[in-house]
Design a protein around this motif. Structure first.
Motif, PDB file in Angstrom:
ATOM      1  N   LEU A   1     -11.520   3.349  -4.247  1.00 31.95           N
ATOM      2  CA  LEU A   1     -11.805   2.704  -2.687  1.00 31.95           C
ATOM      3  C   LEU A   1     -12.658   1.273  -3.007  1.00 31.95           C
ATOM      4  CD1 LEU A   1     -12.451   6.192  -1.117  1.00 31.95           C
ATOM      5  CD2 LEU A   1     -10.609   4.390  -0.589  1.00 31.95           C
ATOM      6  N   ILE A   2     -13.623   1.406  -4.078  1.00 28.72           N
ATOM      7  CA  ILE A   2     -14.390   0.318  -4.027  1.00 28.72           C
ATOM      8  C   ILE A   2     -13.438  -0.954  -4.748  1.00 28.72           C
ATOM      9  CG2 ILE A   2     -16.300  -0.639  -5.471  1.00 28.72           C
ATOM     10  CD1 ILE A   2     -17.515   2.217  -5.561  1.00 28.72           C
ATOM     11  N   LEU A   3     -12.816  -0.649  -5.710  1.00 30.04           N
ATOM     12  CA  LEU A   3     -11.997  -1.856  -6.456  1.00 30.04           C
ATOM     13  C   LEU A   3     -10.709  -2.251  -5.578  1.00 30.04           C
ATOM     14  CD1 LEU A   3     -12.023  -0.467 -10.179  1.00 30.04           C
ATOM     15  CD2 LEU A   3     -13.683  -2.400  -9.099  1.00 30.04           C
TER      16      LEU A   3
ATOM     17  N   ASP B   1       0.203  -8.568  -2.747  1.00 31.47           N
ATOM     18  CA  ASP B   1       1.669  -8.075  -3.790  1.00 31.47           C
ATOM     19  C   ASP B   1       1.811  -6.811  -2.856  1.00 31.47           C
ATOM     20  OD1 ASP B   1      -0.745  -6.887  -4.486  1.00 31.47           O
ATOM     21  OD2 ASP B   1       0.107  -6.536  -6.413  1.00 31.47           O
ATOM     22  N   GLU B   2       1.766  -6.724  -1.467  1.00 31.67           N
ATOM     23  CA  GLU B   2       1.764  -5.397  -0.811  1.00 31.67           C
ATOM     24  C   GLU B   2       3.343  -4.934  -0.898  1.00 31.67           C
ATOM     25  OE1 GLU B   2      -0.656  -2.700   1.266  1.00 31.67           O
ATOM     26  OE2 GLU B   2      -1.150  -4.924   1.658  1.00 31.67           O
TER      27      GLU B   2
ATOM     28  N   MET C   1     -11.423  -6.982  -7.848  1.00 28.77           N
ATOM     29  CA  MET C   1     -10.114  -6.419  -6.934  1.00 28.77           C
ATOM     30  C   MET C   1      -8.961  -6.149  -7.662  1.00 28.77           C
ATOM     31  SD  MET C   1     -10.973  -5.763  -3.653  1.00 28.77           S
ATOM     32  CE  MET C   1     -12.287  -6.232  -2.821  1.00 28.77           C
ATOM     33  N   ILE C   2      -8.360  -4.924  -7.572  1.00 32.52           N
ATOM     34  CA  ILE C   2      -7.078  -4.677  -8.523  1.00 32.52           C
ATOM     35  C   ILE C   2      -5.830  -4.914  -7.387  1.00 32.52           C
ATOM     36  CG2 ILE C   2      -8.044  -3.017 -10.116  1.00 32.52           C
ATOM     37  CD1 ILE C   2      -6.925  -0.647  -8.414  1.00 32.52           C
TER      38      ILE C   2
ATOM     39  N   LEU D   1      -0.678  -2.613  -9.677  1.00 31.33           N
ATOM     40  CA  LEU D   1      -1.812  -1.800 -10.454  1.00 31.33           C
ATOM     41  C   LEU D   1      -2.274  -0.560  -9.998  1.00 31.33           C
ATOM     42  CD1 LEU D   1      -3.232  -1.597 -13.487  1.00 31.33           C
ATOM     43  CD2 LEU D   1      -5.016  -2.920 -12.443  1.00 31.33           C
ATOM     44  N   GLU D   2      -2.621  -0.613  -8.782  1.00 31.52           N
ATOM     45  CA  GLU D   2      -2.931   0.367  -8.078  1.00 31.52           C
ATOM     46  C   GLU D   2      -1.855   1.485  -8.069  1.00 31.52           C
ATOM     47  OE1 GLU D   2      -4.465  -0.320  -4.028  1.00 31.52           O
ATOM     48  OE2 GLU D   2      -5.197   1.601  -3.878  1.00 31.52           O
ATOM     49  N   THR D   3      -0.715   1.103  -7.734  1.00 28.79           N
ATOM     50  CA  THR D   3       0.349   2.047  -7.720  1.00 28.79           C
ATOM     51  C   THR D   3       0.565   2.761  -8.924  1.00 28.79           C
ATOM     52  OG1 THR D   3       1.479   0.718  -6.076  1.00 28.79           O
ATOM     53  CG2 THR D   3       2.929   2.553  -6.947  1.00 28.79           C
TER      54      THR D   3
END
Lengths: 52, 190
Positions: free
Chosen positions: B124-126, B135-136, B1-2, B6-8
């Motif tokens: 979508l998977i990660l 960390d929303e 999971m990221i 990191l996603e942003t």
């Protein structure tokens, strides 16, 4: 002319996605997709010179 | 999971990648003098559609729905590029424009759209499900950082540049299939 208008619409959509209200963004995004699809079908009306 | 942060950041980097693709197209247009055809312009529009998802993720925080927008844009863009590939698939057809690194721009466009679809599926998977990331809040704050803000501005600038360029090229009439001059910069009657 319509391609210039499509880019103008996309500019507004991206600006709205970044800074605008969500409702405007949803509307502009839907209109952008539909407009791009209509331009595509306008250009896809010629037959393809396929060899098979 | 990221992590959300990191996603942003990855979404911000995607904006730079899209701006770079459009920048290469503009370089070819302005330096090599190859004016884009209507289908070429439509593929540029496809890249701007592709930018909507990452802009939303950077500006409002990542959500699964934004990847749905990106996948739809990737499918549309791949469809536009496929149309042009098929137009030039017949034996003996040299294709439209000069090749770039061995492939025509529309073939590269198809590759990039497919990569964008695959990258969205991978994200979508990660990613952690909406509302479950630890960390929303930080990710929301990260959306306002310089990397994201500049990425958004670059893509909007590219879109605005295409408004100007396309208006100059096509004027207020239908764009020619094989444009050689800028309609609005060419004296009428010549």
């Amino acid at each position: 002319m319509y391609l210039g208008l499509l880019f103008l619409l996309l500019t507004a959509t991206l600006a709205s996605a970044a800074y605008g209200p969500p409702r405007w963004t949803v509307g502009l995004t839907v209109v952008s997709f539909v407009a791009a699809g209509l331009v595509y079908f306008h250009h896809a009306s010629d037959s393809l010179p396929l060899s098979f | 999971m990221i992590s959300r942060t990191l996603e942003t950041t990855l979404n911000a980097l995607a904006l730079y990648a899209i701006a770079a693709v459009l920048g290469v197209a503009f370089f070819d247009q302005l330096v090599n003098g190859e004016l884009p055809c209507p289908l070429c312009l439509l593929q540029r529009a496809g890249f701007l559609l592709l930018a909507i998802g990452p802009v939303l993720a950077v500006a409002r925080g990542p959500r699964a729905a934004w990847y749905g927008v990106t996948i739809l844009a990737g499918l549309a863009g791949a469809g536009f590029a496929t149309r042009q590939i098929l137009l030039h698939i017949a034996p003996g057809d040299a294709g439209y424009g000069a090749p770039f690194l061995g492939l025509h721009f529309y073939t590269w466009a198809f590759v990039v759209f497919v990569v964008a679809i695959a990258a969205s599926a991978l994200m979508l998977i990660l990613r952690q499900p909406d509302g479950e990331a630890t960390d929303e809040v930080q990710a929301g704050a990260a959306s306002g950082d310089a990397l994201g803000r500049i990425g958004i501005l670059l893509v909007i600038l590219m879109a605005a540049a295409n408004v100007l360029s396309t208006t100059l090229e096509c004027g207020f009439a239908t764009c020619p299939d094989d444009p050689v001059t800028y309609q609005l910069l060419t004296p009428s009657g010549s």
